[in-house]
Scaffold this motif. Sequence first.
Motif, PDB file in Angstrom:
ATOM      1  N   PRO A 131       0.816  -1.226   0.000  1.00 47.01           N
ATOM      2  CA  PRO A 131       0.000   0.000   0.000  1.00 47.01           C
ATOM      3  C   PRO A 131       0.846   1.272   0.000  1.00 47.01           C
ATOM      4  N   VAL A 132       0.281   2.306  -0.590  1.00 46.42           N
ATOM      5  CA  VAL A 132       0.903   3.632  -0.622  1.00 46.42           C
ATOM      6  C   VAL A 132      -0.041   4.638   0.021  1.00 46.42           C
ATOM      7  N   ALA A 133       0.482   5.425   0.936  1.00 47.57           N
ATOM      8  CA  ALA A 133      -0.292   6.504   1.562  1.00 47.57           C
ATOM      9  C   ALA A 133       0.418   7.821   1.312  1.00 47.57           C
ATOM     10  N   THR A 134      -0.360   8.880   1.222  1.00 46.85           N
ATOM     11  CA  THR A 134       0.182  10.231   1.100  1.00 46.85           C
ATOM     12  C   THR A 134      -0.296  11.058   2.287  1.00 46.85           C
ATOM     13  N   VAL A 150      -2.800   5.882  -5.370  1.00 42.52           N
ATOM     14  CA  VAL A 150      -2.489   5.986  -3.939  1.00 42.52           C
ATOM     15  C   VAL A 150      -3.659   5.415  -3.139  1.00 42.52           C
ATOM     16  N   ASP A 151      -3.373   4.526  -2.201  1.00 44.21           N
ATOM     17  CA  ASP A 151      -4.431   3.845  -1.444  1.00 44.21           C
ATOM     18  C   ASP A 151      -5.135   4.763  -0.451  1.00 44.21           C
ATOM     19  N   LEU A 152      -4.386   5.685   0.169  1.00 43.41           N
ATOM     20  CA  LEU A 152      -4.968   6.529   1.202  1.00 43.41           C
ATOM     21  C   LEU A 152      -4.324   7.906   1.182  1.00 43.41           C
ATOM     22  N   HIS A 153      -5.175   8.940   1.143  1.00 45.48           N
ATOM     23  CA  HIS A 153      -4.716  10.325   1.246  1.00 45.48           C
ATOM     24  C   HIS A 153      -5.071  10.829   2.641  1.00 45.48           C
ATOM     25  N   ALA A 172      -9.844   9.067   1.514  1.00 44.12           N
ATOM     26  CA  ALA A 172      -9.164  10.227   2.094  1.00 44.12           C
ATOM     27  C   ALA A 172      -9.691  10.450   3.504  1.00 44.12           C
ATOM     28  N   THR A 173      -8.787  10.683   4.432  1.00 46.04           N
ATOM     29  CA  THR A 173      -9.163  10.897   5.832  1.00 46.04           C
ATOM     30  C   THR A 173      -8.569  12.213   6.319  1.00 46.04           C
ATOM     31  N   ALA A 174      -8.987  12.619   7.526  1.00 50.03           N
ATOM     32  CA  ALA A 174      -8.508  13.887   8.089  1.00 50.03           C
ATOM     33  C   ALA A 174      -8.053  13.684   9.535  1.00 50.03           C
ATOM     34  N   LEU A 357      -3.155   0.548   7.628  1.00 52.76           N
ATOM     35  CA  LEU A 357      -2.997   0.266   6.201  1.00 52.76           C
ATOM     36  C   LEU A 357      -1.969  -0.848   5.993  1.00 52.76           C
ATOM     37  N   ALA A 358      -0.896  -0.823   6.790  1.00 57.47           N
ATOM     38  CA  ALA A 358       0.125  -1.866   6.670  1.00 57.47           C
ATOM     39  C   ALA A 358      -0.426  -3.226   7.054  1.00 57.47           C
TER      40      ALA A 358
END
Length: 584
Positions: A131-134, A150-153, A172-174, A357-358
């Motif tokens: 997985p890739v997160a930004t 990208v899996d998660l912003h 996308a989360t905050a 995510l990991a």
Amino acid sequence: MDESRVLVVSASMGGGHDGAGRELLRRLRERGHHAQMVDFLDAFPLRIGWLVRFGYWLELRYAPWSYEATYRLWYRSHLIFQPLGALINLLTGRKLLRWVREANADVVVSTYPMASLVLGAARQRGRLPIPVATFITDFAVHPLWTHPGVDLHMCVHPQSAQAAATRSGRAATAPGPMVPERFHADLPDRATARQSLGFDNGERLVLVVAGAWGIGDVSKTFETIVGTGRYTPVVVCGNNDQLRKKLQSRNGGHVLGWTDDMPTLMAAADALVQNAGGLTCMEAFAAGLPVVSFEPIAGHGKDNAEQMAEAGVAAYAAGEDELFPTLDRATSLAGRAMTAKGHAMFAGDPADEVLALAAAAAPQPVAERAPRRIGLRRVTAGVAAIAATYAAFTAGVGAAAAHGIGIAHPKKAGSVYLAVRLGSDDLNNNAFPDALRRANATAIVPGRMAESQPDALQRLQAAGVPMANGGWGHRDSVHWGRARSDLVRAPKAIHAATGERPREFVPQRRIDGFDLASARIVHERVVMPSVVLTEVKAVPKLRAGQVVVLDGRGETVDQLLHNLYDVQQNLAASGLTAAPLSQI
């Protein structure tokens, strides 16, 4: 939870990306997980990543209109930038994937938009099975920050998360900003903070910041606040020593360079005035300090100011006439609602989301793939982009420097800045050092001379003659090769001979972007002569603020001393004095 392995990809572009990356590392390691961080700029071949950093700095400082136009154009049609994206992928993708393999990572987190694009593209094409997160450090979500691969912003605010989800079509989360704990807890009270910093308890202090590079019209902000006397500015200039010296020469306010004591400064201040919406702004939200955006820098600075004001976490003073009413509101009871909204941004912990995510996907090793055939169009686009970049960095920057961009500018007071470029025989004359000292002139020393005649440089030093870097002393047709010789090798030779590093570089040729970037790295100012005098040239009428260089190469010592005497007589007749280059 079992130990996870996390690779963080940041970029040394200012301080915000690295700051967020370091804080994520700290949180992950504190919980017993393995985390490491790499610099995306190191993924470029031939160690040219510093060119990317310097080009960005140069554009923000000297051509903000260009950055603003490019930034806005991405919103309208990112398709026209596909060749640039393909080039960045071509240059950095292989090394990024190698870093992933070497780290044996379970998840990759990017805190820099270009890295997110490359990682997202690799994920989308099946070249990256983890997985890739930004983590988006900006409040405003520029299209560069998002990618469907990208899996998660992760964003700093729900408003930002909504924009990221819309643009990417992915989750996308905050969780909120990534800010060290020292900005959340254990802050000193206002009186204690001011006492430790030496500030008067009765002052209405406004903390003024402009990021690690000190970019933007900080001087205007300083003058505007000082001019009324209603507030006292405390300016943090970051690494911009030129800005710090400029503001310290004026009356009023407090001017600081780089500092690690930002929590105490925020505890002491009544409000923060900022121009970029970066990491310092997020730290102020954590510290409960009201934030006012003023004179935002081009591109993301303006976007962040508008988006933060829309969300109600910061105020935006769009002009000088709005600054003080905005500050008055921010520092009154009305500002408490704004700081409360800023505090509410810290709703979660990005580290929790990275670990989740990991754990959600079984990591697989990234298999070695056979080299892919690269299409002719991509190769052509890449070559064209490299050629355009090289041309801009050589001829383009050289033309800009000819107009004074990136060059040290003399103050037009009652002085002429005087220097002598030394020839090979000049230092053998025992009377020469005293003549230079009496003339208040700087000796321009070639690196080869420093290496071959260290004793002679020590005699100049003993006589009190200031020295400048004259380059290595030979021609090199390769631009980056001559920049390395003139601005890395030559200063080292002068330092080895004298124990002191030169602070001015006086080139004997046209300069380019490689020179400006190298000078920036070694902390030297580029000084261009206004007048160059040789034995065959009569001394013209000199004017205040000129940089006058006597070229002693090819002259005898007697001829050079005679020229120096003529210059001194010319200055005396004009009512001017000579000053060394260090006073520019």
